[in-house]
Design an enzyme around this catalytic site. Structure first.
Site, short mmCIF file in Angstrom:
data_model
loop_
_atom_site.label_atom_id
_atom_site.label_comp_id
_atom_site.label_asym_id
_atom_site.label_seq_id
_atom_site.Cartn_x
_atom_site.Cartn_y
_atom_site.Cartn_z
N THR A 13 69.36 70.89 -24.60
CA THR A 13 69.35 72.34 -24.70
C THR A 13 70.48 72.90 -23.86
O THR A 13 70.90 72.28 -22.88
CB THR A 13 68.01 72.95 -24.20
OG1 THR A 13 68.05 74.37 -24.39
CG2 THR A 13 67.76 72.69 -22.72
N ASP A 75 63.14 73.69 -30.96
CA ASP A 75 63.68 74.86 -31.62
C ASP A 75 62.52 75.84 -31.69
O ASP A 75 61.38 75.46 -31.98
CB ASP A 75 64.23 74.55 -33.00
CG ASP A 75 65.13 75.68 -33.49
OD1 ASP A 75 66.17 75.91 -32.84
OD2 ASP A 75 64.79 76.34 -34.47
N PHE A 158 62.97 84.26 -19.99
CA PHE A 158 64.26 84.36 -20.66
C PHE A 158 64.03 84.94 -22.05
O PHE A 158 62.88 85.18 -22.47
CB PHE A 158 64.94 82.98 -20.74
CG PHE A 158 64.22 81.98 -21.62
CD1 PHE A 158 64.56 81.83 -22.96
CD2 PHE A 158 63.20 81.18 -21.11
CE1 PHE A 158 63.89 80.92 -23.77
CE2 PHE A 158 62.53 80.26 -21.91
CZ PHE A 158 62.88 80.13 -23.25
N TYR A 160 63.26 86.80 -25.25
CA TYR A 160 62.46 87.98 -25.58
C TYR A 160 61.24 88.14 -24.66
O TYR A 160 60.38 88.98 -24.91
CB TYR A 160 61.97 87.86 -27.04
CG TYR A 160 63.08 87.75 -28.07
CD1 TYR A 160 63.75 88.89 -28.52
CD2 TYR A 160 63.46 86.51 -28.58
CE1 TYR A 160 64.77 88.79 -29.47
CE2 TYR A 160 64.48 86.40 -29.52
CZ TYR A 160 65.13 87.54 -29.96
OH TYR A 160 66.14 87.45 -30.90
N LYS A 181 52.81 80.91 -17.81
CA LYS A 181 53.38 80.92 -19.17
C LYS A 181 53.11 79.58 -19.86
O LYS A 181 52.72 79.54 -21.03
CB LYS A 181 54.88 81.23 -19.11
CG LYS A 181 55.53 81.30 -20.49
CD LYS A 181 57.02 81.61 -20.46
CE LYS A 181 57.61 81.46 -21.86
NZ LYS A 181 59.07 81.54 -21.89
P1 ITT Z 1 68.98 75.70 -27.37
O1 ITT Z 1 69.14 75.76 -28.87
O2 ITT Z 1 70.22 75.29 -26.67
O3 ITT Z 1 67.78 74.91 -26.94
P2 ITT Z 1 68.41 78.54 -27.61
O4 ITT Z 1 68.03 79.57 -26.59
O5 ITT Z 1 69.56 78.84 -28.53
O6 ITT Z 1 68.69 77.18 -26.80
P3 ITT Z 1 66.74 78.26 -29.95
O7 ITT Z 1 67.89 77.84 -30.82
O8 ITT Z 1 65.46 77.50 -30.04
O9 ITT Z 1 67.13 78.18 -28.40
O10 ITT Z 1 66.50 79.78 -30.21
C1 ITT Z 1 65.32 80.37 -29.82
C2 ITT Z 1 65.49 81.87 -29.69
O11 ITT Z 1 64.21 82.43 -29.45
C3 ITT Z 1 66.36 82.26 -28.49
O12 ITT Z 1 66.95 83.52 -28.72
C4 ITT Z 1 65.35 82.38 -27.38
O13 ITT Z 1 65.75 83.24 -26.36
C5 ITT Z 1 64.10 82.86 -28.12
N1 ITT Z 1 62.94 82.23 -27.50
C6 ITT Z 1 62.44 80.98 -27.75
N2 ITT Z 1 61.45 80.68 -26.91
C7 ITT Z 1 61.32 81.74 -26.11
C8 ITT Z 1 60.49 82.03 -25.02
O14 ITT Z 1 59.64 81.15 -24.52
N3 ITT Z 1 60.62 83.22 -24.43
C9 ITT Z 1 61.51 84.12 -24.88
N4 ITT Z 1 62.35 83.93 -25.88
C10 ITT Z 1 62.27 82.74 -26.49
#
Ligand code: ITT
Length: 209
Positions: A13, A75, A158, A160, A181
């Site tokens: 990640t 994801d 982080f 949302y 959480k």
């Molecule tokens: P990696 O792909 O590098 O792991 P990313 O933040 O881009 O990091 P994703 O592709 O899985 O991760 O996208 C998930 C989106 O949804 C991203 O905008 C996150 O901030 C949001 N998200 C996922 N889980 C969350 C959480 O626990 N709290 C807040 N937002 C979340």
């Protein structure tokens, strides 16, 4: 008494918030994590999958193949009922490329500003994939329900998190500690499933590499 064996996996990640949550959930279960970036792997293939599972496999499979190590990734996304389930797998790109977490959340709040209380239900979804260099894969899914507020609340977490009022906690994920959480979140639930699997025969090949 000898301490139980520990294992090291790579976490694929670029999101430091995820690293904190994975480490908190897997450390007590005997899995230590190396961040892919610390091993020189700083970019991943574009997330072209149509599903969370495909995208999680893209990240974990890529890291496992590149580093010849067992790798784990998730994801995840936010599905808002009033937006027909959007942004979903597009959550990281919602509002266009180049936005930061705060701007993406502001875009979401703007899109929902006329949606009344009672119609603001949403859920987070996480699909966690563990991938071995030989192509073996294990998949775990978690979801959690909540409501999108009209403005952010809380400073932690982080993405949302400040806009997502958890049904289980009665506070936003940005007002919750990592431990609070983890207990109820989509990622926490997927990782709890993974922890259960760690004790099974099916996990053995992923623990010896
Ligand atoms: P990696 O792909 O590098 O792991 P990313 O933040 O881009 O990091 P994703 O592709 O899985 O991760 O996208 C998930 C989106 O949804 C991203 O905008 C996150 O901030 C949001 N998200 C996922 N889980 C969350 C959480 O626990 N709290 C807040 N937002 C979340």
């Amino acid at each position: 008494m000898t301490a139980p064996a520990r294992h090291r996996w790579v976490l694929a990640t670029g999101n430091p918030g995820k690293l904190r949550e994975f480490a908190a959930a897997l450390g007590p279960a005997g899995i230590d994590l190396d961040a892919a970036g610390d091993l020189g792997l700083r970019s991943f293939p574009p997330e072209t999958g149509a599903t969370y599972e495909e995208n999680a496999l893209l990240k974990a499979g890529f890291a496992a193949a590149k580093l010849s190590r067992v790798a784990v990734a998730d994801d995840s996304g936010l599905e808002v009922d009033a937006l027909g389930g959007a942004p979903g797998v597009w959550s990281a790109r919602f509002g266009g490329p180049g936005l930061g977490d705060g701007e993406r959340m502001a875009h979401l709040l703007q899109r929902l500003k006329h949606v009344p209380v009672g119609q603001r239900q949403a859920r987070f979804v996480s699909v966690v994939v563990v991938a071995a260099p030989d192509g073996a894969v294990a998949t775990f899914t978690g979801t959690c329900e909540g409501t999108i507020l009209f403005g952010p609340r809380g400073d932690d977490g982080f993405g949302y998190d400040p806009a997502f009022l958890s049904d289980d906690l009665g506070m936003t994920f940005a007002e919750a500690s990592v431990a609070e959480k983890e207990r109820v979140s989509h990622r926490g639930r997927a990782l709890a499933e993974l922890r259960g699997w760690l004790g099974s025969q099916a996990a053995v090949p992923f623990l010896t590499r």
